[in-house]
Design a protein around this motif. Structure first.
Motif, PDB file in Angstrom:
ATOM      1  N   MET A  15       0.842  -1.197   0.000  1.00 26.10           N
ATOM      2  CA  MET A  15       0.000   0.000   0.000  1.00 26.10           C
ATOM      3  C   MET A  15       0.877   1.246   0.000  1.00 26.10           C
ATOM      4  SD  MET A  15      -3.109  -1.058  -0.016  1.00 26.10           S
ATOM      5  CE  MET A  15      -4.050   0.371   0.517  1.00 26.10           C
ATOM      6  N   THR A  16       0.281   2.384  -0.394  1.00 22.70           N
ATOM      7  CA  THR A  16       1.005   3.635  -0.495  1.00 22.70           C
ATOM      8  C   THR A  16       1.197   4.270   0.878  1.00 22.70           C
ATOM      9  OG1 THR A  16       0.027   3.982  -2.660  1.00 22.70           O
ATOM     10  CG2 THR A  16       0.963   5.899  -1.572  1.00 22.70           C
ATOM     11  N   THR A  17       2.354   4.901   1.067  1.00 22.79           N
ATOM     12  CA  THR A  17       2.631   5.607   2.313  1.00 22.79           C
ATOM     13  C   THR A  17       1.852   6.910   2.353  1.00 22.79           C
ATOM     14  OG1 THR A  17       4.842   4.665   2.482  1.00 22.79           O
ATOM     15  CG2 THR A  17       4.429   6.672   3.706  1.00 22.79           C
ATOM     16  N   ALA A  69      -1.027   8.746  -5.491  1.00 29.35           N
ATOM     17  CA  ALA A  69      -1.189   7.296  -5.448  1.00 29.35           C
ATOM     18  C   ALA A  69      -2.108   6.896  -4.303  1.00 29.35           C
ATOM     19  CB  ALA A  69       0.173   6.619  -5.300  1.00 29.35           C
ATOM     20  N   ALA A  70      -1.964   7.571  -3.166  1.00 28.44           N
ATOM     21  CA  ALA A  70      -2.843   7.280  -2.036  1.00 28.44           C
ATOM     22  C   ALA A  70      -4.278   7.626  -2.377  1.00 28.44           C
ATOM     23  CB  ALA A  70      -2.393   8.055  -0.805  1.00 28.44           C
ATOM     24  N   LEU A  71      -4.472   8.709  -3.096  1.00 32.99           N
ATOM     25  CA  LEU A  71      -5.822   9.103  -3.471  1.00 32.99           C
ATOM     26  C   LEU A  71      -6.510   8.049  -4.319  1.00 32.99           C
ATOM     27  CD1 LEU A  71      -5.473  12.913  -4.238  1.00 32.99           C
ATOM     28  CD2 LEU A  71      -6.596  11.830  -2.301  1.00 32.99           C
ATOM     29  N   ARG A  72      -5.747   7.398  -5.196  1.00 36.58           N
ATOM     30  CA  ARG A  72      -6.354   6.354  -6.028  1.00 36.58           C
ATOM     31  C   ARG A  72      -6.880   5.213  -5.176  1.00 36.58           C
ATOM     32  NH1 ARG A  72      -2.191   8.076  -9.518  1.00 36.58           N
ATOM     33  NH2 ARG A  72      -0.698   6.544  -8.749  1.00 36.58           N
ATOM     34  N   SER A  73      -6.130   4.859  -4.117  1.00 36.93           N
ATOM     35  CA  SER A  73      -6.578   3.818  -3.199  1.00 36.93           C
ATOM     36  C   SER A  73      -7.828   4.269  -2.454  1.00 36.93           C
ATOM     37  CB  SER A  73      -5.455   3.483  -2.204  1.00 36.93           C
ATOM     38  OG  SER A  73      -5.927   2.635  -1.182  1.00 36.93           O
ATOM     39  N   LEU A  84     -11.083   4.137  -4.518  1.00 34.68           N
ATOM     40  CA  LEU A  84     -11.684   2.810  -4.590  1.00 34.68           C
ATOM     41  C   LEU A  84     -12.493   2.514  -3.339  1.00 34.68           C
ATOM     42  CD1 LEU A  84      -8.692   0.773  -6.090  1.00 34.68           C
ATOM     43  CD2 LEU A  84     -10.781   1.508  -7.264  1.00 34.68           C
ATOM     44  N   CYS A  85     -11.964   2.944  -2.180  1.00 33.99           N
ATOM     45  CA  CYS A  85     -12.663   2.707  -0.918  1.00 33.99           C
ATOM     46  C   CYS A  85     -13.955   3.502  -0.845  1.00 33.99           C
ATOM     47  CB  CYS A  85     -11.742   3.077   0.253  1.00 33.99           C
ATOM     48  SG  CYS A  85     -12.576   3.258   1.849  1.00 33.99           S
ATOM     49  N   LEU A  86     -13.897   4.771  -1.253  1.00 31.30           N
ATOM     50  CA  LEU A  86     -15.035   5.660  -1.088  1.00 31.30           C
ATOM     51  C   LEU A  86     -16.024   5.581  -2.232  1.00 31.30           C
ATOM     52  CD1 LEU A  86     -13.232   8.873   0.240  1.00 31.30           C
ATOM     53  CD2 LEU A  86     -14.305   7.043   1.568  1.00 31.30           C
ATOM     54  N   GLY A  87     -15.557   5.087  -3.385  1.00 28.85           N
ATOM     55  CA  GLY A  87     -16.434   5.047  -4.539  1.00 28.85           C
ATOM     56  C   GLY A  87     -16.713   6.421  -5.108  1.00 28.85           C
ATOM     57  N   VAL A  88     -15.734   7.324  -4.978  1.00 30.39           N
ATOM     58  CA  VAL A  88     -15.887   8.680  -5.494  1.00 30.39           C
ATOM     59  C   VAL A  88     -14.622   9.054  -6.261  1.00 30.39           C
ATOM     60  CG1 VAL A  88     -17.414   9.410  -3.636  1.00 30.39           C
ATOM     61  CG2 VAL A  88     -14.943   9.692  -3.383  1.00 30.39           C
ATOM     62  N   THR A  89     -14.689  10.153  -7.009  1.00 27.52           N
ATOM     63  CA  THR A  89     -13.528  10.670  -7.712  1.00 27.52           C
ATOM     64  C   THR A  89     -13.002  11.882  -6.964  1.00 27.52           C
ATOM     65  OG1 THR A  89     -14.364   9.922  -9.838  1.00 27.52           O
ATOM     66  CG2 THR A  89     -12.670  11.640  -9.873  1.00 27.52           C
ATOM     67  N   LEU A  90     -11.725  11.853  -6.596  1.00 25.71           N
ATOM     68  CA  LEU A  90     -11.113  12.931  -5.831  1.00 25.71           C
ATOM     69  C   LEU A  90     -10.172  13.715  -6.733  1.00 25.71           C
ATOM     70  CD1 LEU A  90     -10.236  10.845  -2.651  1.00 25.71           C
ATOM     71  CD2 LEU A  90     -12.289  12.199  -3.063  1.00 25.71           C
ATOM     72  N   ALA A  91     -10.268  15.033  -6.697  1.00 24.17           N
ATOM     73  CA  ALA A  91      -9.411  15.887  -7.522  1.00 24.17           C
ATOM     74  C   ALA A  91      -8.465  16.657  -6.625  1.00 24.17           C
ATOM     75  CB  ALA A  91     -10.259  16.869  -8.330  1.00 24.17           C
ATOM     76  N   LEU A  92      -7.174  16.271  -6.630  1.00 25.50           N
ATOM     77  CA  LEU A  92      -6.191  16.935  -5.787  1.00 25.50           C
ATOM     78  C   LEU A  92      -4.822  16.775  -6.390  1.00 25.50           C
ATOM     79  CD1 LEU A  92      -5.540  18.374  -3.138  1.00 25.50           C
ATOM     80  CD2 LEU A  92      -5.372  16.160  -2.026  1.00 25.50           C
ATOM     81  N   GLU A  93      -4.051  17.855  -6.440  1.00 22.14           N
ATOM     82  CA  GLU A  93      -2.707  17.822  -6.990  1.00 22.14           C
ATOM     83  C   GLU A  93      -1.750  18.538  -6.054  1.00 22.14           C
ATOM     84  OE1 GLU A  93      -2.778  19.418 -10.899  1.00 22.14           O
ATOM     85  OE2 GLU A  93      -4.275  18.001 -11.624  1.00 22.14           O
ATOM     86  N   ILE A  94      -1.743  18.141  -4.788  1.00 29.67           N
ATOM     87  CA  ILE A  94      -0.936  18.805  -3.774  1.00 29.67           C
ATOM     88  C   ILE A  94       0.542  18.784  -4.139  1.00 29.67           C
ATOM     89  CG2 ILE A  94      -0.077  18.571  -1.416  1.00 29.67           C
ATOM     90  CD1 ILE A  94      -2.710  19.875  -1.445  1.00 29.67           C
TER      91      ILE A  94
END
Length: 225
Positions: A1-3, A163-167, A170-180
Protein backbone atom coordinates in the motif's frame (compact mmCIF):
# COMPACT_ATOMS: atom_id res chain seq x y z
CA UNK A 1 0.00 0.00 0.00
CA UNK A 2 1.00 3.63 -0.49
CA UNK A 3 2.63 5.61 2.31
CA UNK A 4 0.50 8.43 3.69
CA UNK A 5 1.06 11.10 6.32
CA UNK A 6 -1.30 12.84 8.72
CA UNK A 7 -0.86 15.53 11.35
CA UNK A 8 -2.45 16.51 14.63
CA UNK A 9 -2.27 19.92 16.25
CA UNK A 10 -1.82 19.02 19.90
CA UNK A 11 0.60 20.10 22.65
CA UNK A 12 3.17 17.62 23.95
CA UNK A 13 4.21 16.97 27.53
CA UNK A 14 7.88 17.51 28.40
CA UNK A 15 9.46 16.25 31.61
CA UNK A 16 12.92 15.54 32.99
CA UNK A 17 13.88 12.13 34.36
CA UNK A 18 17.40 12.34 35.77
CA UNK A 19 19.63 13.45 32.90
CA UNK A 20 17.02 12.59 30.25
CA UNK A 21 14.39 14.89 28.80
CA UNK A 22 11.27 12.94 27.82
CA UNK A 23 8.51 14.18 25.54
CA UNK A 24 5.14 12.53 25.16
CA UNK A 25 2.47 13.30 22.61
CA UNK A 26 -0.29 11.85 20.46
CA UNK A 27 0.32 11.03 16.81
CA UNK A 28 -3.40 10.53 16.20
CA UNK A 29 -6.67 10.52 18.12
CA UNK A 30 -9.55 8.15 17.62
CA UNK A 31 -12.84 9.07 15.98
CA UNK A 32 -11.90 12.69 15.28
CA UNK A 33 -12.79 13.88 11.80
CA UNK A 34 -9.95 15.41 9.80
CA UNK A 35 -10.19 18.48 7.65
CA UNK A 36 -11.30 18.15 4.04
CA UNK A 37 -8.46 16.06 2.59
CA UNK A 38 -9.35 16.73 -1.03
CA UNK A 39 -12.93 15.58 -1.37
CA UNK A 40 -13.26 13.41 1.75
CA UNK A 41 -12.80 13.48 5.51
CA UNK A 42 -11.20 10.78 7.59
CA UNK A 43 -11.30 9.19 11.03
CA UNK A 44 -9.11 6.57 12.67
CA UNK A 45 -10.91 3.88 14.62
CA UNK A 46 -9.72 2.46 17.98
CA UNK A 47 -7.19 -0.33 17.56
CA UNK A 48 -6.23 0.63 14.00
CA UNK A 49 -2.51 0.91 14.76
CA UNK A 50 -2.18 -1.09 17.97
CA UNK A 51 -0.52 -4.18 16.51
CA UNK A 52 1.86 -2.13 14.42
CA UNK A 53 2.96 0.10 17.30
CA UNK A 54 3.85 -2.99 19.34
CA UNK A 55 5.56 -5.05 16.63
CA UNK A 56 7.27 -2.63 14.21
CA UNK A 57 10.59 -0.85 14.65
CA UNK A 58 8.92 2.56 14.58
CA UNK A 59 11.25 5.56 14.60
CA UNK A 60 10.80 9.21 15.57
CA UNK A 61 12.03 12.33 13.80
CA UNK A 62 11.54 16.07 14.01
CA UNK A 63 9.72 17.50 10.98
CA UNK A 64 10.01 14.14 9.11
CA UNK A 65 13.70 14.78 8.57
CA UNK A 66 15.86 11.64 8.75
CA UNK A 67 18.77 13.88 9.71
CA UNK A 68 16.79 14.81 12.84
CA UNK A 69 16.29 11.35 14.35
CA UNK A 70 14.95 11.55 17.90
CA UNK A 71 14.43 7.93 18.89
CA UNK A 72 13.79 4.39 17.75
CA UNK A 73 11.69 1.57 19.11
CA UNK A 74 14.44 -1.02 18.68
CA UNK A 75 16.88 1.13 20.64
CA UNK A 76 14.46 1.64 23.52
CA UNK A 77 14.56 5.42 23.07
CA UNK A 78 11.03 5.48 21.64
CA UNK A 79 7.94 3.91 23.17
CA UNK A 80 4.56 3.79 21.43
CA UNK A 81 1.09 2.41 21.99
CA UNK A 82 -2.61 3.08 21.95
CA UNK A 83 -4.83 4.07 24.85
CA UNK A 84 -8.46 5.14 25.03
CA UNK A 85 -7.69 8.46 23.30
CA UNK A 86 -5.45 7.42 20.43
CA UNK A 87 -1.93 6.52 19.38
CA UNK A 88 0.69 7.96 21.72
CA UNK A 89 4.46 8.13 21.58
CA UNK A 90 7.13 8.86 24.16
CA UNK A 91 10.70 9.84 23.23
CA UNK A 92 13.87 10.07 25.30
CA UNK A 93 15.20 13.15 23.53
CA UNK A 94 18.84 12.80 22.48
CA UNK A 95 21.58 15.02 23.91
CA UNK A 96 22.17 16.52 20.48
CA UNK A 97 21.68 20.00 19.09
CA UNK A 98 18.33 18.95 17.63
CA UNK A 99 17.22 17.24 20.85
CA UNK A 100 18.17 20.15 23.10
CA UNK A 101 16.68 22.75 20.79
CA UNK A 102 13.46 20.76 20.44
CA UNK A 103 13.10 20.43 24.22
CA UNK A 104 13.30 24.21 24.56
CA UNK A 105 10.87 24.81 21.70
CA UNK A 106 8.39 22.39 23.28
CA UNK A 107 8.66 24.10 26.66
CA UNK A 108 8.03 27.47 25.02
CA UNK A 109 5.06 26.15 23.07
CA UNK A 110 6.59 26.94 19.68
CA UNK A 111 6.13 23.34 18.54
CA UNK A 112 2.58 22.12 19.07
CA UNK A 113 2.00 19.56 16.35
CA UNK A 114 2.61 15.85 15.89
CA UNK A 115 2.64 13.72 12.79
CA UNK A 116 2.82 10.11 11.73
CA UNK A 117 3.58 8.20 8.55
CA UNK A 118 1.56 5.08 7.84
CA UNK A 119 0.32 2.56 5.32
CA UNK A 120 -3.24 1.30 5.32
CA UNK A 121 -3.32 -2.51 5.43
CA UNK A 122 -5.22 -4.60 2.94
CA UNK A 123 -8.92 -4.30 3.83
CA UNK A 124 -7.91 -1.73 6.46
CA UNK A 125 -10.17 1.06 5.19
CA UNK A 126 -13.84 1.48 4.50
CA UNK A 127 -16.39 4.13 3.69
CA UNK A 128 -18.45 5.17 6.71
CA UNK A 129 -22.12 4.28 6.55
CA UNK A 130 -23.00 7.99 6.75
CA UNK A 131 -21.33 10.93 5.02
CA UNK A 132 -20.20 13.95 7.01
CA UNK A 133 -23.40 15.87 7.89
CA UNK A 134 -21.54 19.19 8.02
CA UNK A 135 -20.00 19.11 4.55
CA UNK A 136 -21.74 16.23 2.80
CA UNK A 137 -18.35 14.69 2.04
CA UNK A 138 -17.74 10.93 2.20
CA UNK A 139 -15.86 9.75 5.27
CA UNK A 140 -12.99 7.27 5.09
CA UNK A 141 -12.55 5.11 8.19
CA UNK A 142 -9.16 3.53 8.85
CA UNK A 143 -9.48 0.22 10.69
CA UNK A 144 -5.97 -1.26 10.29
CA UNK A 145 -2.66 0.41 9.44
CA UNK A 146 1.10 0.03 9.78
CA UNK A 147 2.66 3.00 11.56
CA UNK A 148 6.15 3.72 10.27
CA UNK A 149 7.23 7.03 11.80
CA UNK A 150 6.04 9.44 14.49
CA UNK A 151 7.25 12.71 15.89
CA UNK A 152 6.73 16.43 16.49
CA UNK A 153 6.34 18.87 13.62
CA UNK A 154 6.50 22.65 13.53
CA UNK A 155 3.83 23.30 10.92
CA UNK A 156 1.06 20.67 10.74
CA UNK A 157 -0.49 20.24 7.29
CA UNK A 158 -2.33 17.46 5.48
CA UNK A 159 -0.39 16.12 2.46
CA UNK A 160 -1.89 13.26 0.47
CA UNK A 161 -0.09 11.67 -2.47
CA UNK A 162 -1.83 11.04 -5.78
CA UNK A 163 -1.19 7.30 -5.45
CA UNK A 164 -2.84 7.28 -2.04
CA UNK A 165 -5.82 9.10 -3.47
CA UNK A 166 -6.35 6.35 -6.03
CA UNK A 167 -6.58 3.82 -3.20
CA UNK A 168 -8.97 6.07 -1.30
CA UNK A 169 -11.13 6.56 -4.39
CA UNK A 170 -11.68 2.81 -4.59
CA UNK A 171 -12.66 2.71 -0.92
CA UNK A 172 -15.03 5.66 -1.09
CA UNK A 173 -16.43 5.05 -4.54
CA UNK A 174 -15.89 8.68 -5.49
CA UNK A 175 -13.53 10.67 -7.71
CA UNK A 176 -11.11 12.93 -5.83
CA UNK A 177 -9.41 15.89 -7.52
CA UNK A 178 -6.19 16.93 -5.79
CA UNK A 179 -2.71 17.82 -6.99
CA UNK A 180 -0.94 18.81 -3.77
CA UNK A 181 2.46 17.52 -4.89
CA UNK A 182 2.64 20.05 -7.73
CA UNK A 183 2.43 22.83 -5.15
CA UNK A 184 5.50 21.69 -3.18
CA UNK A 185 7.66 24.76 -3.75
CA UNK A 186 4.86 27.22 -3.05
CA UNK A 187 3.84 25.38 0.12
CA UNK A 188 7.43 25.29 1.37
CA UNK A 189 7.75 29.05 0.91
CA UNK A 190 4.48 29.68 2.72
CA UNK A 191 5.39 27.34 5.59
CA UNK A 192 8.72 29.14 6.19
CA UNK A 193 7.23 32.59 5.82
CA UNK A 194 9.17 33.36 2.65
CA UNK A 195 6.12 33.54 0.42
CA UNK A 196 2.43 34.32 0.38
CA UNK A 197 -0.41 32.23 -1.02
CA UNK A 198 -1.42 33.35 -4.48
CA UNK A 199 -4.62 35.35 -4.38
CA UNK A 200 -5.73 34.15 -7.80
CA UNK A 201 -5.03 30.93 -9.70
CA UNK A 202 -2.89 31.08 -12.78
CA UNK A 203 -4.60 32.11 -16.00
CA UNK A 204 -5.80 29.19 -18.08
CA UNK A 205 -6.00 26.66 -15.23
CA UNK A 206 -8.84 24.20 -15.40
CA UNK A 207 -11.25 23.69 -12.50
CA UNK A 208 -9.36 20.68 -11.11
CA UNK A 209 -6.13 22.66 -10.93
CA UNK A 210 -7.87 25.66 -9.38
CA UNK A 211 -9.47 23.48 -6.73
CA UNK A 212 -6.15 21.83 -5.96
CA UNK A 213 -4.39 25.17 -5.53
CA UNK A 214 -7.18 26.50 -3.31
CA UNK A 215 -7.09 23.38 -1.15
CA UNK A 216 -3.31 23.52 -0.89
CA UNK A 217 -3.43 27.09 0.31
CA UNK A 218 -6.19 26.34 2.82
CA UNK A 219 -4.40 23.33 4.29
CA UNK A 220 -1.07 25.12 4.57
CA UNK A 221 -2.29 28.33 6.15
CA UNK A 222 -4.96 26.94 8.45
CA UNK A 223 -4.57 23.16 8.86
CA UNK A 224 -5.82 21.80 12.14
CA UNK A 225 -7.79 18.80 13.28
Amino acid sequence: MTTERRNLRSPAEVRTEGDTVVMRGYAYRFNELSLNLGGFRERILPGAGADSLQSRDVFATFNHNNDNVLGRQAAGTLRTGEDSEGGWYEIDLPNTTVGRDLAELLRRGDVNGSSFTFRVRADGQRRATEDDPETGLPVREITAMDVIEVGPVLNPAYPTTDAALRSIELCLGVTLALEIESETEELAEIATGDGEPATEPETGEDDTRKNARALARALTTGGRN
